[in-house]
Design a protein around this motif. Structure first.
Motif, mmCIF file in Angstrom:
data_model
loop_
_atom_site.group_PDB
_atom_site.id
_atom_site.type_symbol
_atom_site.label_atom_id
_atom_site.label_comp_id
_atom_site.label_asym_id
_atom_site.label_seq_id
_atom_site.Cartn_x
_atom_site.Cartn_y
_atom_site.Cartn_z
ATOM 1 N N SER A 15 0.844 -1.203 0.000
ATOM 2 C CA SER A 15 0.000 0.000 0.000
ATOM 3 C C SER A 15 0.872 1.243 0.000
ATOM 4 C CB SER A 15 -0.891 -0.021 1.258
ATOM 5 O OG SER A 15 -1.616 1.183 1.402
ATOM 6 N N ASP A 36 4.848 -7.563 2.699
ATOM 7 C CA ASP A 36 3.788 -6.924 3.493
ATOM 8 C C ASP A 36 3.197 -8.015 4.375
ATOM 9 O OD1 ASP A 36 2.163 -4.032 2.967
ATOM 10 O OD2 ASP A 36 1.025 -5.536 4.091
ATOM 11 N N TYR A 156 4.901 7.541 17.991
ATOM 12 C CA TYR A 156 5.241 7.592 16.557
ATOM 13 C C TYR A 156 6.448 8.506 16.335
ATOM 14 C CZ TYR A 156 4.550 8.285 11.507
ATOM 15 O OH TYR A 156 4.713 8.352 10.146
ATOM 16 N N THR A 191 -2.350 8.043 1.523
ATOM 17 C CA THR A 191 -2.183 6.584 1.555
ATOM 18 C C THR A 191 -3.312 5.978 2.387
ATOM 19 O OG1 THR A 191 -0.879 6.539 3.597
ATOM 20 C CG2 THR A 191 0.339 6.938 1.552
HETATM 21 P P1 NAD Z 1 -0.041 2.542 4.311
HETATM 22 O O1 NAD Z 1 -0.849 2.124 5.499
HETATM 23 O O2 NAD Z 1 -0.755 2.971 3.072
HETATM 24 O O3 NAD Z 1 0.982 1.387 3.902
HETATM 25 C C1 NAD Z 1 1.731 0.693 4.863
HETATM 26 C C2 NAD Z 1 1.826 -0.776 4.486
HETATM 27 O O4 NAD Z 1 2.611 -1.409 5.516
HETATM 28 C C3 NAD Z 1 0.464 -1.469 4.471
HETATM 29 O O5 NAD Z 1 0.314 -2.248 3.285
HETATM 30 C C4 NAD Z 1 0.492 -2.367 5.705
HETATM 31 O O6 NAD Z 1 -0.208 -3.602 5.534
HETATM 32 C C5 NAD Z 1 1.979 -2.608 5.882
HETATM 33 N N1 NAD Z 1 2.312 -2.934 7.257
HETATM 34 C C6 NAD Z 1 1.863 -2.338 8.385
HETATM 35 N N2 NAD Z 1 2.366 -2.948 9.459
HETATM 36 C C7 NAD Z 1 3.157 -3.943 9.006
HETATM 37 C C8 NAD Z 1 3.932 -4.932 9.638
HETATM 38 N N3 NAD Z 1 3.992 -5.037 10.976
HETATM 39 N N4 NAD Z 1 4.624 -5.803 8.866
HETATM 40 C C9 NAD Z 1 4.545 -5.738 7.511
HETATM 41 N N5 NAD Z 1 3.812 -4.833 6.864
HETATM 42 C C10 NAD Z 1 3.116 -3.941 7.606
HETATM 43 O O7 NAD Z 1 0.892 3.706 4.868
HETATM 44 P P2 NAD Z 1 2.010 4.636 4.186
HETATM 45 O O8 NAD Z 1 1.589 6.033 4.434
HETATM 46 O O9 NAD Z 1 2.348 4.195 2.818
HETATM 47 O O10 NAD Z 1 3.231 4.347 5.180
HETATM 48 C C11 NAD Z 1 4.517 3.943 4.752
HETATM 49 C C12 NAD Z 1 5.574 4.655 5.564
HETATM 50 O O11 NAD Z 1 5.504 6.048 5.300
HETATM 51 C C13 NAD Z 1 5.436 4.499 7.083
HETATM 52 O O12 NAD Z 1 6.697 4.198 7.642
HETATM 53 C C14 NAD Z 1 4.961 5.857 7.538
HETATM 54 O O13 NAD Z 1 5.372 6.149 8.860
HETATM 55 C C15 NAD Z 1 5.627 6.743 6.514
HETATM 56 N N6 NAD Z 1 5.029 8.077 6.392
HETATM 57 C C16 NAD Z 1 3.743 8.211 5.943
HETATM 58 C C17 NAD Z 1 3.190 9.483 5.862
HETATM 59 C C18 NAD Z 1 1.779 9.706 5.376
HETATM 60 O O14 NAD Z 1 1.268 10.848 5.489
HETATM 61 N N7 NAD Z 1 1.108 8.713 4.832
HETATM 62 C C19 NAD Z 1 3.950 10.607 6.239
HETATM 63 C C20 NAD Z 1 5.257 10.413 6.685
HETATM 64 C C21 NAD Z 1 5.779 9.139 6.757
#
Ligand code: NAD
Length: 259
Positions: A15, A36, A156, A191
């Motif tokens: 994702s 994932d 976080y 996301t």
């Molecule tokens: P998302 O929820 O769309 O995707 C995260 C994916 O990680 C999901 O498919 C989920 O199933 C998987 N996942 C969650 N826990 C897991 C685990 N224990 N083991 C394996 N897979 C796992 O979220 P995203 O926004 O794409 O997040 C990705 C990264 O980006 C994260 O580290 C998040 O902290 C970082 N981030 C996101 C944002 C934002 O605004 N979305 C901002 C800054 C940083």
């Protein structure tokens, strides 16, 4: 990016940022281990990469579980035979609550996925990267590095700060092996992360600030697309960034300068 013969591991590839990064690397010819914890998401990413003419190796594991991660990395090495790029991306927002409210179990969960997961990802892949060198990109955040106004996000923020610190420490320790280590710090990105976000009793700690024109100066408040984060990650993973290590790259349209 010329990724021919290169192999990557992308965690959280089902994702958002991880999915976009897996697709982006695969479009450059990289064979992508797409990891994932949700099998149906891994299958969807694998299918999207295949449909675009790329190669994906599906891996199902919880990044915080040593046994599952050990098995997943072993499966990737068996199938691909080498590893050049590691994207430690899987993460959750977890429970956002005041420090005297968040429970030890909730705290531990956020730290386990975001920080222990990053540790396990590096711990298990660095031996393979050492063979020929490579690139690691850790997905941190503006939270914990420049931004501290997200109410209740203590666990976080602590995990994201630790990930960024770890990237610098590893940049130095792994340089002798030709392994570059960088972090990216995305701002708000569109996301599915809200599915892994829970909030409780935030009124007591909310910061009373409003930005009438939005929080992201570059886009009049519009969040990033996952592809915009993935393009920057792909740059850091590529040979174009061959002299770049120990850097935190902000991909936030200026959001962290404002808040
Ligand atoms: P998302 O929820 O769309 O995707 C995260 C994916 O990680 C999901 O498919 C989920 O199933 C998987 N996942 C969650 N826990 C897991 C685990 N224990 N083991 C394996 N897979 C796992 O979220 P995203 O926004 O794409 O997040 C990705 C990264 O980006 C994260 O580290 C998040 O902290 C970082 N981030 C996101 C944002 C934002 O605004 N979305 C901002 C800054 C940083």
């Amino acid at each position: 990016m010329d990724g021919t013969d290169k192999v990557a591991l992308v965690t959280g590839a089902g994702s958002g940022v991880g999915e976009a990064t897996a697709l982006r690397l695969a479009s450059g010819g990289v064979t992508v281990g797409a990891l994932d914890m949700l099998p149906e998401r891994v299958a969807a990413t694998e299918a999207a990469i295949a449909a675009a003419g790329g190669t994906a190796i599906p891996l199902i594991a919880d990044v915080s579980d040593e046994g599952q991660m050990r098995a997943a990395v072993a499966a990737l090495m068996e199938r691909a035979g080498r590893l050049d790029i590691v994207i430690a991306n899987a993460g959750i927002n977890g429970m956002w609550a005041p420090i005297d409210d968040i429970t030890p179990a909730e705290w531990d969960k956020t730290i386990a996925v975001n920080l222990r997961g990053t540790y396990l990802t590096l711990h298990l892949t660095v031996p393979h990267l050492k063979r020929q060198g490579g690139a690691i990109v850790i997905v941190s955040s503006i939270n914990g590095t420049r931004t501290f106004t997200t109410a209740g996000a203590g666990a976080y923020t602590a995990a994201k700060a630790a990930q960024a610190a770890l990237s610098n420490q590893m940049a130095l320790e792994l340089a002798r092996y030709g392994i570059r280590v960088n972090a990216v710090c995305p701002g708000t990105t569109r996301t599915n992360m809200s599915q892994n976000t829970w909030r409780r009793n935030l009124e007591a700690v909310r910061i009373p600030v409003e930005w009438p024109e939005g929080q992201i100066p570059l886009t009049k408040g519009q969040p990033a697309s996952p592809a915009e984060i993935a393009d920057a990650i792909a740059f850091l993973a590529s040979d174009d960034a061959r002299h770049v290590t120990g850097t935190w790259l902000y991909i936030d349209g200026g959001q962290s300068l404002l808040r």
